[in-house]
Design a protein around this motif. Structure first.
Motif, mmCIF file in Angstrom:
data_model
loop_
_atom_site.group_PDB
_atom_site.id
_atom_site.type_symbol
_atom_site.label_atom_id
_atom_site.label_comp_id
_atom_site.label_asym_id
_atom_site.label_seq_id
_atom_site.Cartn_x
_atom_site.Cartn_y
_atom_site.Cartn_z
ATOM 1 N N CYS A 11 0.836 -1.203 0.000
ATOM 2 C CA CYS A 11 0.000 0.000 0.000
ATOM 3 C C CYS A 11 0.868 1.249 0.000
ATOM 4 N N ASP A 12 0.789 2.013 -1.068
ATOM 5 C CA ASP A 12 1.518 3.276 -1.192
ATOM 6 C C ASP A 12 0.842 4.087 -2.286
ATOM 7 N N ASP A 13 0.727 5.402 -2.095
ATOM 8 C CA ASP A 13 0.065 6.216 -3.115
ATOM 9 C C ASP A 13 0.927 6.422 -4.349
ATOM 10 N N SER A 14 2.216 6.108 -4.262
ATOM 11 C CA SER A 14 3.120 6.282 -5.395
ATOM 12 C C SER A 14 3.318 4.971 -6.145
ATOM 13 N N THR A 15 3.049 5.001 -7.452
ATOM 14 C CA THR A 15 3.311 3.824 -8.280
ATOM 15 C C THR A 15 4.785 3.465 -8.261
ATOM 16 N N MET A 16 5.640 4.497 -8.294
ATOM 17 C CA MET A 16 7.074 4.242 -8.269
ATOM 18 C C MET A 16 7.499 3.570 -6.970
ATOM 19 N N ALA A 17 6.944 4.026 -5.839
ATOM 20 C CA ALA A 17 7.290 3.424 -4.550
ATOM 21 C C ALA A 17 6.867 1.965 -4.501
ATOM 22 N N ARG A 18 5.684 1.665 -5.022
ATOM 23 C CA ARG A 18 5.227 0.268 -5.044
ATOM 24 C C ARG A 18 6.132 -0.569 -5.941
ATOM 25 N N LYS A 19 6.525 0.003 -7.081
ATOM 26 C CA LYS A 19 7.421 -0.703 -7.986
ATOM 27 C C LYS A 19 8.751 -1.007 -7.317
ATOM 28 N N GLN A 20 9.335 -0.001 -6.655
ATOM 29 C CA GLN A 20 10.613 -0.201 -5.982
ATOM 30 C C GLN A 20 10.502 -1.255 -4.892
ATOM 31 N N LEU A 21 9.418 -1.209 -4.142
ATOM 32 C CA LEU A 21 9.252 -2.124 -3.021
ATOM 33 C C LEU A 21 9.045 -3.555 -3.496
ATOM 34 N N ILE A 22 8.228 -3.745 -4.512
ATOM 35 C CA ILE A 22 7.981 -5.097 -5.034
ATOM 36 C C ILE A 22 9.244 -5.674 -5.646
ATOM 37 N N ARG A 23 10.016 -4.825 -6.321
ATOM 38 C CA ARG A 23 11.288 -5.299 -6.878
ATOM 39 C C ARG A 23 12.292 -5.676 -5.795
ATOM 40 N N ALA A 24 12.160 -5.064 -4.614
ATOM 41 C CA ALA A 24 13.089 -5.337 -3.515
ATOM 42 C C ALA A 24 12.738 -6.609 -2.745
ATOM 43 N N ILE B 274 0.546 -10.889 -4.770
ATOM 44 C CA ILE B 274 0.627 -9.465 -4.434
ATOM 45 C C ILE B 274 -0.624 -8.716 -4.872
ATOM 46 N N THR B 275 -1.173 -7.953 -3.932
ATOM 47 C CA THR B 275 -2.247 -7.007 -4.212
ATOM 48 C C THR B 275 -1.717 -5.616 -3.912
ATOM 49 N N GLN B 276 -2.102 -4.643 -4.731
ATOM 50 C CA GLN B 276 -1.635 -3.274 -4.537
ATOM 51 C C GLN B 276 -2.791 -2.354 -4.155
ATOM 52 N N ALA B 277 -2.474 -1.363 -3.319
ATOM 53 C CA ALA B 277 -3.446 -0.341 -2.939
ATOM 54 C C ALA B 277 -2.758 1.013 -2.987
ATOM 55 N N SER B 278 -3.492 2.032 -3.437
ATOM 56 C CA SER B 278 -2.896 3.364 -3.588
ATOM 57 C C SER B 278 -3.245 4.315 -2.442
ATOM 58 N N HIS B 279 -4.072 3.865 -1.518
ATOM 59 C CA HIS B 279 -4.362 4.639 -0.309
ATOM 60 C C HIS B 279 -5.009 3.710 0.713
ATOM 61 N N GLY B 280 -5.241 4.251 1.899
ATOM 62 C CA GLY B 280 -5.690 3.426 3.000
ATOM 63 C C GLY B 280 -7.045 2.779 2.822
ATOM 64 N N GLU B 281 -7.975 3.470 2.189
ATOM 65 C CA GLU B 281 -9.303 2.868 2.001
ATOM 66 C C GLU B 281 -9.218 1.639 1.103
ATOM 67 N N GLU B 282 -8.419 1.728 0.044
ATOM 68 C CA GLU B 282 -8.222 0.560 -0.813
ATOM 69 C C GLU B 282 -7.551 -0.565 -0.031
ATOM 70 N N ALA B 283 -6.623 -0.199 0.838
ATOM 71 C CA ALA B 283 -5.942 -1.204 1.648
ATOM 72 C C ALA B 283 -6.917 -1.916 2.574
ATOM 73 N N MET B 284 -7.804 -1.169 3.217
ATOM 74 C CA MET B 284 -8.766 -1.780 4.131
ATOM 75 C C MET B 284 -9.721 -2.705 3.392
ATOM 76 N N THR B 285 -10.119 -2.328 2.191
ATOM 77 C CA THR B 285 -10.981 -3.203 1.381
ATOM 78 C C THR B 285 -10.271 -4.520 1.093
ATOM 79 N N ALA B 286 -9.000 -4.448 0.704
ATOM 80 C CA ALA B 286 -8.225 -5.658 0.413
ATOM 81 C C ALA B 286 -8.044 -6.508 1.674
ATOM 82 N N ILE B 287 -7.765 -5.869 2.803
ATOM 83 C CA ILE B 287 -7.570 -6.602 4.058
ATOM 84 C C ILE B 287 -8.848 -7.341 4.443
#
Length: 333
Positions: free
Chosen positions: A7-20, A29-42
């Motif tokens: 969960c991160d609002d930055s596409t680049m940050a998610r890309k860097q993290l998944i690559r790491a 892997i599921t991605q969320a761009s803000h907290g509400e999306e994260a809570m839905t996924a959880i």
């Protein structure tokens, strides 16, 4: 496979993290761009392990941690954030985060943390299904520069928090390409009809040049002096205080950007652009000739429980954009 939520609002940050992530870690892997999306996924069971940013729109990371606790979800949360204030680390631990990694997370640090927390077992991973394929990421220039600025502003906030002894509330940086007239409009919000003082500092490095502009509202200067343990003084004492604060904030932000982009900025001496100005126009009049068209990064630091805000603009010249683009493109590869 283990359900992992990033969960991160930055596409680049998610890309860097998944690559790491450890490439052999068997996760879906599921991605969320803000907290509400994260809570839905959880709530859907897609976040047994969560890698969570703090500074996000709609619903931030602190709110996610609080909501997860309130709803009683059994997910395990690791915070990965550019907000490296000691108080931020304390708060997320209190809310139930297992650990805290500062952005950008390196593969080595992420692997070590996951192993230490018992979330990743390299021996078991050797018997797991074939490695996952990497998602197709499309990262725009503004998103990438916003994430670079986010990391840099977090480092500046940590220094500012230590200096003032307060918690700094961080925004999501805004990145825009402005004409001169549009820049005036963007700055009008920072004015709020109050008298202003401003500090300007030029910077240049590897065909990237610009100016940092830090705005102070006169109504807040006494509060700032109190936090620093200073007695209210005249214009000369106030000027010295503002210049010192500007050196901390601007210097740390530029250093954070330079480190990420692998460049070195030479910085001019901070200069008081004006004091007690009635409008943005009075301030910009001094350097207006330099700001015809500019790439602007806007950051507004707020002090928690206090009516104090620092408005910082990093203004890059139009000629700097190609070099910035090349540097950021290299960072994204």
């Amino acid at each position: 496979m283990l359900p992992l939520l990033v969960c991160d609002d930055s596409t680049m940050a998610r890309k860097q993290l998944i690559r790491a992530l450890p490439p052999e870690w068997p996760v879906s892997i599921t991605q969320a761009s803000h907290g509400e999306e994260a809570m839905t996924a959880i709530r859907q069971g897609l976040g047994q392990v969560v890698l969570l940013d703090l500074t996000m729109p709609v619903m931030d990371g602190y709110q996610v941690l609080a909501q997860v606790r309130e709803e009683g979800h059994a997910c395990r949360i690791l915070v990965v954030s550019g907000d490296i204030q000691d108080e931020a680390r304390r708060r997320v631990a209190e809310l139930g985060a297992l650990d805290f990694i500062r952005k950008p997370a390196t593969p080595e640090e992420l692997r070590e943390t996951l192993e230490r927390l018992g979330l990743f077992d390299h021996q078991a991973a050797a018997e797991a299904p074939p490695p996952r394929t990497e998602a197709d990421f499309k990262v725009g220039f503004r998103d990438a520069l916003r994430e670079v600025s986010n990391v840099a502003m977090g480092r500046a906030a940590a220094l500012l928090a230590e200096e003032l002894g307060v918690f700094i509330q961080l925004p999501v940086p805004a990145v825009n390409l402005f004409e001169a007239s549009e820049l005036h409009m963007a700055l009008a919000d920072a004015n709020r009809g109050e008298r202003l003082s401003a500090v300007c500092q030029g910077f240049v490095g590897e065909a990237i040049a610009g100016e940092a502009l830090l705005l102070f509202h006169d109504s807040e200067v006494a509060d700032i002096a109190h936090l620093l343990g200073l007695r209210p003084g005249g214009d000369e004492a106030t000027s010295e205080m503002l210049l010192d604060l500007a050196s901390i904030i601007i210097g740390a932000c530029l250093a954070g950007i330079a480190e990420q982009l692998d460049i070195r900025f030479s910085q001019g001496h901070p200069q008081l652009l004006g004091q007690h100005a009635r409008s943005i126009d009075e301030l910009i009049h001094f350097n207006g000739a330099r700001w015809r068209k500019t790439l602007a990064v806007e950051i507004s630091y707020a002090l928690e429980d206090r009516a104090v805000r620092f408005d910082l603009l990093l203004l890059f010249t139009e000629a700097s954009v190609p070099r910035l683009t090349a540097k950021i493109q290299y960072l994204m590869e």
